[in-house]
Design a protein around this motif. Structure first.
Motif, PDB file in Angstrom:
ATOM      1  N   GLU A  65       2.249   1.717  -3.530  1.00  0.00           N
ATOM      2  CA  GLU A  65       1.191   2.072  -4.468  1.00  0.00           C
ATOM      3  C   GLU A  65       0.738   3.514  -4.273  1.00  0.00           C
ATOM      4  O   GLU A  65       0.385   4.195  -5.242  1.00  0.00           O
ATOM      5  CB  GLU A  65       0.008   1.105  -4.313  1.00  0.00           C
ATOM      6  CG  GLU A  65       0.289  -0.289  -4.857  1.00  0.00           C
ATOM      7  CD  GLU A  65      -0.939  -1.175  -4.855  1.00  0.00           C
ATOM      8  OE1 GLU A  65      -1.956  -0.791  -4.229  1.00  0.00           O
ATOM      9  OE2 GLU A  65      -0.889  -2.244  -5.482  1.00  0.00           O
ATOM     10  N   ASP A  66       0.743   3.989  -3.036  1.00  0.00           N
ATOM     11  CA  ASP A  66       0.379   5.380  -2.776  1.00  0.00           C
ATOM     12  C   ASP A  66       1.337   6.363  -3.447  1.00  0.00           C
ATOM     13  O   ASP A  66       0.973   7.521  -3.694  1.00  0.00           O
ATOM     14  CB  ASP A  66       0.336   5.649  -1.265  1.00  0.00           C
ATOM     15  CG  ASP A  66      -0.866   5.006  -0.592  1.00  0.00           C
ATOM     16  OD1 ASP A  66      -1.804   4.616  -1.315  1.00  0.00           O
ATOM     17  OD2 ASP A  66      -0.866   4.877   0.649  1.00  0.00           O
ATOM     18  N   ASN A  75      -9.918  -0.638  -4.130  1.00  0.00           N
ATOM     19  CA  ASN A  75      -9.802   0.761  -4.543  1.00  0.00           C
ATOM     20  C   ASN A  75     -11.165   1.224  -5.072  1.00  0.00           C
ATOM     21  O   ASN A  75     -11.268   1.907  -6.079  1.00  0.00           O
ATOM     22  CB  ASN A  75      -8.718   0.874  -5.624  1.00  0.00           C
ATOM     23  CG  ASN A  75      -8.397   2.303  -6.001  1.00  0.00           C
ATOM     24  OD1 ASN A  75      -8.522   3.202  -5.184  1.00  0.00           O
ATOM     25  ND2 ASN A  75      -8.025   2.514  -7.255  1.00  0.00           N
ATOM     26  N   ARG A 106       0.827  -1.208   0.000  1.00  0.00           N
ATOM     27  CA  ARG A 106       0.000   0.000   0.000  1.00  0.00           C
ATOM     28  C   ARG A 106       0.857   1.251   0.000  1.00  0.00           C
ATOM     29  O   ARG A 106       0.552   2.227  -0.701  1.00  0.00           O
ATOM     30  CB  ARG A 106      -0.921  -0.015   1.221  1.00  0.00           C
ATOM     31  CG  ARG A 106      -1.750   1.245   1.407  1.00  0.00           C
ATOM     32  CD  ARG A 106      -2.859   1.351   0.398  1.00  0.00           C
ATOM     33  NE  ARG A 106      -3.928   0.420   0.652  1.00  0.00           N
ATOM     34  CZ  ARG A 106      -5.031   0.330  -0.077  1.00  0.00           C
ATOM     35  NH1 ARG A 106      -5.185   1.136  -1.124  1.00  0.00           N
ATOM     36  NH2 ARG A 106      -5.972  -0.548   0.199  1.00  0.00           N
ATOM     37  N   LYS A 129      -4.675   3.303 -10.531  1.00  0.00           N
ATOM     38  CA  LYS A 129      -4.012   3.773  -9.307  1.00  0.00           C
ATOM     39  C   LYS A 129      -2.996   4.872  -9.603  1.00  0.00           C
ATOM     40  O   LYS A 129      -2.091   5.118  -8.807  1.00  0.00           O
ATOM     41  CB  LYS A 129      -3.323   2.587  -8.617  1.00  0.00           C
ATOM     42  CG  LYS A 129      -4.295   1.490  -8.198  1.00  0.00           C
ATOM     43  CD  LYS A 129      -3.575   0.281  -7.619  1.00  0.00           C
ATOM     44  CE  LYS A 129      -4.570  -0.809  -7.234  1.00  0.00           C
ATOM     45  NZ  LYS A 129      -3.910  -2.031  -6.720  1.00  0.00           N
TER      46      LYS A 129
END
Length: 506
Positions: free
Chosen positions: A79-80, A106, A76, A159
């Motif tokens: 990915e952020d 998501n 996470r 994303k």
């Protein structure tokens, strides 16, 4: 061009094994950067460090991303920051729709309620970007592997990906799907997405990569700038294996003996689509010491042919005859096929070829338990002795035969599959994509094992999607298209052009 990513002196140790030893990697913003190396070299481990699968604190070294120090403690976290990894084993839920998979974890929701119209609208936009025309509500299990790969990339785009990591993205794809995926990577590059691609397919690396980093035995060996004209397959191979490989295929003396295996008028129908004939009146022979190839495009029926022969593991309404040494052989079940002298190395070693959670020792003997048993009781010392013998003979790199197969590299897993079937003492060995997903060094070792088997008088059928592999290894090649043999070529006659011309004429 500035560096988007710098990994400095990354060292990762597992109990008894140093997987990464001061590895450094620099990736420029907006480029496609390839990472090459033999199986077990540390490529995937390095990407798991980057993506937070192995969190900060579990390794030594530093990661600098977008001009700042990065310490990712989970997927996470990475990915952020726009770092998305697509693993070789796709992380999709088969029974969910494309839209559900893309936004899983998501979700587009308000006050805990999913906004389906918005979800479907965004999905359509993402699918258009990756060139997929399926409806958002289509279930993923109805898609081929190539389209599933595109769904994974669409999921990454949802994303706001800045750095896309793909681990062996074309390993299970057809030639057409592979080219489409590479074209998509180039398109994403033009849109500003930076990519890291791990691949064994050096022709694909040369086509799309701006830079190539080679890792060997957990250490950085070289980084090559493709724009400088120094990027050749020979250079990459030399850095990967630590030696020149002027001859990709080991030489052997071609000497065929008596006919071992004969297939007559073999017909197979699809197990569910009752009107569809998958194999249409195929006949062939294989002699002792001979390697006979089967070439064809994806969907030609090569695997279906192999599985139907081996214990009728595929198909229905099967007709025709199998002869071993001129006498009819009963291959109606897997046990009977093994007893008749057949062995089949499946193209899917992880699902159908191995028990990943079990040891090398157990996997080696599982197809021939009577060979390590006395009065129905397994002799564990004999089991260990057999496994150790094949570990040595096939040069399986492992500290112990008690290690789980899941911890081995792809090349060594393939050797365990070969060991399993060699222990049944077959007279005909059917090899279905025997080098899929393994590096050039391990491929050479598999080729050498095949040559040793043919020299010992074994008959070998080799199915491969890599035409150079068939041309380099086979005495004869059958060309297959839409369930039929459409031509046969000797080693002297065979070429990629000759094979393709036979396919397209049909």
């Amino acid at each position: 061009m500035n560096a988007l990513l710098e990994m400095r002196n990354i060292t990762k140790t597992f109990p008894g094994v140093k997987a990464l030893d001061n590895v450094s990697l620099s990736v420029r913003e907006g480029e496609i950067h390839a990472i090459c190396g033999e199986n077990g070299a540390g490529k995937s481990t390095l990407m798991k460090v980057l993506s937070g699968v192995y969190p900060a604190g579990s390794y030594d070294g530093e990661i600098h991303y977008d001009n700042s120090m990065a310490e990712f403690r989970s997927i996470r976290d990475s990915e952020d920051r726009g770092i998305i990894i697509i693993h070789q084993e796709l992380a999709l839920v088969p029974l969910l729709s494309i839209a559900e998979n893309i936004f899983l974890g998501n979700e587009r929701a308000s006050r805990g309620v999913i906004d389906w119209p918005e979800t479907f609208r965004l999905t359509e936009e993402l699918l258009a970007k990756v060139g997929l025309r399926e409806a958002p509500g289509v279930k993923v299990d109805s898609l081929g592997v190539g389209k599933q790969q595109l769904v994974e990339i669409a999921k990454a785009l949802s994303k706001n990906v800045r750095l896309l990591i793909l681990d062996e993205p074309t390993a299970a794809l057809s030639e057409a799907d592979s080219q489409a995926l590479l074209d998509l990577l180039l398109e994403l590059k033009s849109q500003g997405v930076t990519s890291i691609i791990i691949s064994h397919k050096l022709n694909e690396v040369r086509r799309v990569a701006d830079s190539v980093t080679v890792i060997r035995d957990g250490a950085t060996i070289s980084t090559i700038d493709a724009r400088g004209g120094d990027l050749t397959e020979d250079r990459i191979v030399r850095d990967m294996v630590g030696r020149d490989m002027a001859h990709r295929y080991p030489e052997r003396e071609r000497r065929a003996g008596e006919t071992v295996f004969e297939l007559k008028n073999w017909n197979v129908w699809h197990p569910e689509q009752t009107e569809r004939q998958v194999i249409d009146d195929i006949s062939m022979t294989v002699r002792a010491g001979e390697v006979v190839g089967i070439a064809g495009l994806m969907g030609a029926g090569r695997t279906e042919l192999a599985m139907s022969i081996f214990g009728r593991s595929y198909g229905r309404n099967i007709s025709g005859q199998v002869l071993m040494h001129g006498k009819p052989a009963d291959v109606s079940t897997v046990d009977r096929a093994i007893n008749a002298g057949l062995a089949y190395v499946t193209e899917d070693r992880k699902t159908l070829g191995l028990i990943l959670e079990d040891t090398i020792r157990r996997n080696t003997v599982v197809a021939n338990l009577p060979g390590v048993s006395q009065r129905g009781v397994i002799d564990e010392s004999r089991e260990t002795e057999v496994a150790e013998g094949y570990r040595s003979a096939l040069r399986i790199r492992t500290p112990s035969v008690f290690q789980k197969v899941m911890n081995l590299s792809g090349g060594n897993q393939q050797k365990v599959v070969l060991a399993k079937w060699l222990f049944t003492e077959p007279e005909l060995l059917i090899l279905d994509e025997p080098t899929r997903g393994i590096d050039v060094g391990a491929k050479y070792e598999i080729y050498s094992i095949i040559n040793e088997l043919s020299a010992a008088g074994k008959a070998v059928i080799m199915i491969s999607s890599e035409m150079p592999e068939l041309l380099g290894m086979c005495d004869r090649i059958h060309v297959m298209n839409e369930g039929r043999f459409v031509g046969e070529l000797t080693a002297d006659q065979a070429s990629q052009e000759a094979i393709m011309s036979m396919i397209v004429r049909e």
